[in-house]
Design a protein around this motif. Sequence first.
Motif, PDB file in Angstrom:
ATOM      1  N   THR A 210       9.374  -3.908   4.335  1.00  0.00           N
ATOM      2  CA  THR A 210       8.963  -3.924   5.920  1.00  0.00           C
ATOM      3  C   THR A 210       7.634  -4.381   5.656  1.00  0.00           C
ATOM      4  N   LEU A 211       6.701  -3.727   5.032  1.00  0.00           N
ATOM      5  CA  LEU A 211       5.264  -4.278   4.882  1.00  0.00           C
ATOM      6  C   LEU A 211       5.004  -5.433   4.675  1.00  0.00           C
ATOM      7  N   PHE A 212       6.018  -6.037   3.596  1.00  0.00           N
ATOM      8  CA  PHE A 212       5.764  -7.441   3.318  1.00  0.00           C
ATOM      9  C   PHE A 212       6.272  -8.382   4.436  1.00  0.00           C
ATOM     10  N   MET A 213       7.119  -7.932   4.955  1.00  0.00           N
ATOM     11  CA  MET A 213       7.788  -8.818   5.961  1.00  0.00           C
ATOM     12  C   MET A 213       6.542  -9.207   7.218  1.00  0.00           C
ATOM     13  N   MET A 214       5.917  -7.697   7.338  1.00  0.00           N
ATOM     14  CA  MET A 214       4.914  -7.745   8.161  1.00  0.00           C
ATOM     15  C   MET A 214       3.536  -8.462   7.797  1.00  0.00           C
ATOM     16  N   GLY A 215       3.235  -8.426   6.537  1.00  0.00           N
ATOM     17  CA  GLY A 215       1.968  -8.860   6.030  1.00  0.00           C
ATOM     18  C   GLY A 215       0.878  -7.819   6.204  1.00  0.00           C
ATOM     19  N   SER A 216       1.201  -6.625   6.290  1.00  0.00           N
ATOM     20  CA  SER A 216       0.009  -5.399   6.519  1.00  0.00           C
ATOM     21  C   SER A 216      -0.290  -5.074   5.208  1.00  0.00           C
ATOM     22  N   MET A 217      -1.520  -5.802   4.677  1.00  0.00           N
ATOM     23  CA  MET A 217      -2.129  -5.409   3.211  1.00  0.00           C
ATOM     24  C   MET A 217      -2.533  -4.129   3.186  1.00  0.00           C
ATOM     25  N   THR A 218      -3.304  -3.651   4.259  1.00  0.00           N
ATOM     26  CA  THR A 218      -3.804  -2.109   4.383  1.00  0.00           C
ATOM     27  C   THR A 218      -2.929  -1.224   3.936  1.00  0.00           C
ATOM     28  N   SER A 219      -1.988  -1.274   4.390  1.00  0.00           N
ATOM     29  CA  SER A 219      -0.494  -0.164   4.247  1.00  0.00           C
ATOM     30  C   SER A 219      -0.035  -0.570   3.073  1.00  0.00           C
ATOM     31  N   ILE A 220       0.154  -1.812   2.439  1.00  0.00           N
ATOM     32  CA  ILE A 220       0.666  -2.062   1.098  1.00  0.00           C
ATOM     33  C   ILE A 220      -0.292  -1.327   0.063  1.00  0.00           C
ATOM     34  N   VAL A 221      -1.679  -1.827   0.085  1.00  0.00           N
ATOM     35  CA  VAL A 221      -2.439  -1.025  -0.667  1.00  0.00           C
ATOM     36  C   VAL A 221      -2.422   0.221  -0.534  1.00  0.00           C
ATOM     37  N   GLY A 222      -2.354   0.956   0.584  1.00  0.00           N
ATOM     38  CA  GLY A 222      -2.301   2.525   0.348  1.00  0.00           C
ATOM     39  C   GLY A 222      -1.221   3.120   0.119  1.00  0.00           C
ATOM     40  N   LEU A 223       0.035   2.576   0.158  1.00  0.00           N
ATOM     41  CA  LEU A 223       1.266   2.915  -0.530  1.00  0.00           C
ATOM     42  C   LEU A 223       1.073   2.893  -2.058  1.00  0.00           C
ATOM     43  N   MET A 224       0.702   1.742  -2.766  1.00  0.00           N
ATOM     44  CA  MET A 224       0.441   1.420  -3.975  1.00  0.00           C
ATOM     45  C   MET A 224      -0.633   2.550  -4.453  1.00  0.00           C
ATOM     46  N   MET A 225      -1.490   2.732  -3.906  1.00  0.00           N
ATOM     47  CA  MET A 225      -2.556   3.760  -4.229  1.00  0.00           C
ATOM     48  C   MET A 225      -1.914   5.181  -4.385  1.00  0.00           C
ATOM     49  N   ILE A 226      -1.063   5.705  -3.280  1.00  0.00           N
ATOM     50  CA  ILE A 226      -0.722   7.039  -3.440  1.00  0.00           C
ATOM     51  C   ILE A 226       0.330   7.210  -4.521  1.00  0.00           C
ATOM     52  N   MET A 227       1.135   6.019  -4.796  1.00  0.00           N
ATOM     53  CA  MET A 227       2.219   6.200  -6.038  1.00  0.00           C
ATOM     54  C   MET A 227       1.248   6.146  -7.153  1.00  0.00           C
ATOM     55  N   ALA A 228       0.474   5.402  -7.386  1.00  0.00           N
ATOM     56  CA  ALA A 228      -0.633   5.350  -8.685  1.00  0.00           C
ATOM     57  C   ALA A 228      -1.082   6.637  -9.044  1.00  0.00           C
ATOM     58  N   LEU A 229      -1.494   7.246  -7.851  1.00  0.00           N
ATOM     59  CA  LEU A 229      -2.371   8.355  -8.017  1.00  0.00           C
ATOM     60  C   LEU A 229      -1.391   9.545  -8.175  1.00  0.00           C
ATOM     61  N   PHE A 230      -0.360   9.497  -7.564  1.00  0.00           N
ATOM     62  CA  PHE A 230       0.860  10.449  -7.947  1.00  0.00           C
ATOM     63  C   PHE A 230       1.120  10.633  -9.450  1.00  0.00           C
ATOM     64  N   ALA A 361      -4.498  25.302 -11.125  1.00  0.00           N
ATOM     65  CA  ALA A 361      -4.712  25.350 -12.670  1.00  0.00           C
ATOM     66  C   ALA A 361      -2.952  25.179 -13.344  1.00  0.00           C
ATOM     67  N   THR A 362      -1.991  25.220 -12.236  1.00  0.00           N
ATOM     68  CA  THR A 362      -0.640  25.483 -12.582  1.00  0.00           C
ATOM     69  C   THR A 362       0.147  24.291 -11.932  1.00  0.00           C
ATOM     70  N   SER A 363      -0.334  23.973 -10.918  1.00  0.00           N
ATOM     71  CA  SER A 363       0.661  23.024 -10.144  1.00  0.00           C
ATOM     72  C   SER A 363      -0.235  21.591  -9.741  1.00  0.00           C
ATOM     73  N   PRO A 364       0.234  20.423  -9.554  1.00  0.00           N
ATOM     74  CA  PRO A 364      -0.253  19.360  -9.042  1.00  0.00           C
ATOM     75  C   PRO A 364      -0.470  19.439  -7.463  1.00  0.00           C
ATOM     76  N   VAL A 365      -0.160  20.061  -6.917  1.00  0.00           N
ATOM     77  CA  VAL A 365       0.030  20.170  -5.442  1.00  0.00           C
ATOM     78  C   VAL A 365      -1.361  20.030  -4.837  1.00  0.00           C
ATOM     79  N   PRO A 366      -2.489  20.734  -5.084  1.00  0.00           N
ATOM     80  CA  PRO A 366      -3.837  20.685  -4.650  1.00  0.00           C
ATOM     81  C   PRO A 366      -4.156  19.159  -4.589  1.00  0.00           C
ATOM     82  N   TYR A 367      -4.167  18.676  -5.985  1.00  0.00           N
ATOM     83  CA  TYR A 367      -4.585  17.310  -6.185  1.00  0.00           C
ATOM     84  C   TYR A 367      -3.643  16.199  -5.435  1.00  0.00           C
ATOM     85  N   MET A 368      -2.281  16.426  -5.172  1.00  0.00           N
ATOM     86  CA  MET A 368      -1.501  15.667  -4.291  1.00  0.00           C
ATOM     87  C   MET A 368      -1.923  15.712  -3.220  1.00  0.00           C
TER      88      MET A 368
END
Length: 416
Positions: A210-230, A361-368
Motif C-alpha cells: 500500500t505504502l509503495f503504491m502511495m509513495g509515502s516514504m516517511t511511513s515506509i522508513v518507519g515500518l522498516m525501522m521498527i522491523m529492524a529494531l525488533f 532483565a528477562t523480556s524484550p517488551v520494555p525495549y519494544m
Amino acid sequence: MKPVASTYNVSSTVALNYAFFVLAFTVMLARGFLYLGHMPLVHMLCLAAKIALIPIALILALRTPGKPSAIDLSMILYGAAMYVSCLFTHTQMLTITLILLDVFIFWALCRWFVVRQSIFPLKAVTLILAAFIFINFLLVLWRPDGLWHYETSGKMYYLLGGNYNNMGKAMLIAVVANSLLLTLMPASDGRQRMIYRAVLVLTIVVSFITLFMMGSMTSIVGLMMIMALFALIYLRARWVRVMAMVLLVIVYFGLQTWAVFRDMNTPSPRVEYVVQDVLKKDMTFSFRTHIWDRSKRLIEREPVLGYGEHDDLWYQTELEGLTTHNLVLHILLKGGWVAMSCFILLVLVTHVQVLRSPMRATSPVPYMLLAGLWVYLFMMIFEVYPFYSLGIVFILASLFSRSWQVKADNILTLQK
C-alpha cells in the motif's frame, strides 16, 4: 438442572460482554485511524457510541484495582496544559475535550484487562487494525487516486487516515501491538501463535504494498525501522538492545535538528545527494520547509501558550497547509512552551517507568515499547498524527511496563 441454567447464564453474559468489548475497541480504533469525514452516518454512529462509552469507561476505571501510573498522570498534565492554552486563547475547547475523551476511554478499556493479566487489548488492536489495513488496501486497488475530495486542501483522501501520509500510523501501531502480543503470549498457545504470526506477516506485506503504491516514504522508513529494531531487540544480548535504542535517539535528534531547525540557506551537498538522488525528494521535503518556516514565525509571536485549537481553514490560511508537518512545531504552535514542557516530561517519565520495569532483565517488551515510541516520534518529524494515536503508544507503555498481581477471573462478566 439449576447448575446448567446458571452455567448458561454466565456463558451468555460472557459472550455478550465479549461482543461489547470487541465493538467498543472497533469504535475507538475507527475514530482514531479511519477517515470518517465523508461518511456522515458512520461518523455519527461512532460519535454516538463514543458518548455511550463515556459512563461505561468511568465505571471500568473505578472498578479496576490499582492506581494510575506516572505515565498516566503525565498524560493528564499534558492534556491540562492544552486545555489552559485553549482557555486563554478562547479557541476550540470542544476539540481538545473530544481528543482527551478518546484517550480516556481507550485507556479504561485496556486497563480493565491488562491489570488482570489479560492480553485481550493487544489481540483486539492487532486484528481490528489488520482488518482496517486490508480493507483500505482493497479500496486503494479499486480507487488508487482516492475516495473523496477534501475541499480545504484540495487533495484526495482514503479510508485509512485520510491523507495517504497518515496511513502509516495505523500500520506502525498494528505491527507494534502484534509483536508485543506474540512476545507476551504463552508458548503453550501454539495454534494462536501461528495465527498471529500469519496476521503479522500479512499486515506487513499489505502495508508495504500500500505504502509503495502511495509513495509515502516517511511511513515506509518507519515500518522498516521498527522491523529492524525488533529484530535487534529479540537478540538476547542486552548491549545490542541498548545500543540500538541509543542509535535511534541520536538519529532522531540529528535529523530533527538538521531538517527542521537548521539554517535553510546553508548548502549541504552530501545531504542534498541523499535527499534528492537516493530518496528522490526535493530539498523542501514536498514544501514542508516553507510550512516549518511559517510555523516558527507564528511561534515566535506567541511562545508561552501558543494559539490553541483551530479549524482547518485557520491552518490553511496561516501555514498554507493543514498541519505543521512536525510534532515539535505542532505542540509549540498549539500550546507553546507550557505544553512542550509537559510533553517532554511525559516522554522522560515514560522512559523512567519502562526502564525500571521488572521485565527489563528477562523480556524484550520494555525495549519494544520504547522502540515503538521513538519510531513514532521519528515519523512525526515530517508528519503530525493526532495525539489520540500517539496516546495509544503511551497507554501501551504505561500498562505493559508494570507487573500486575490481580487474578484474571471474571474479566468479561464486568465483576469487581
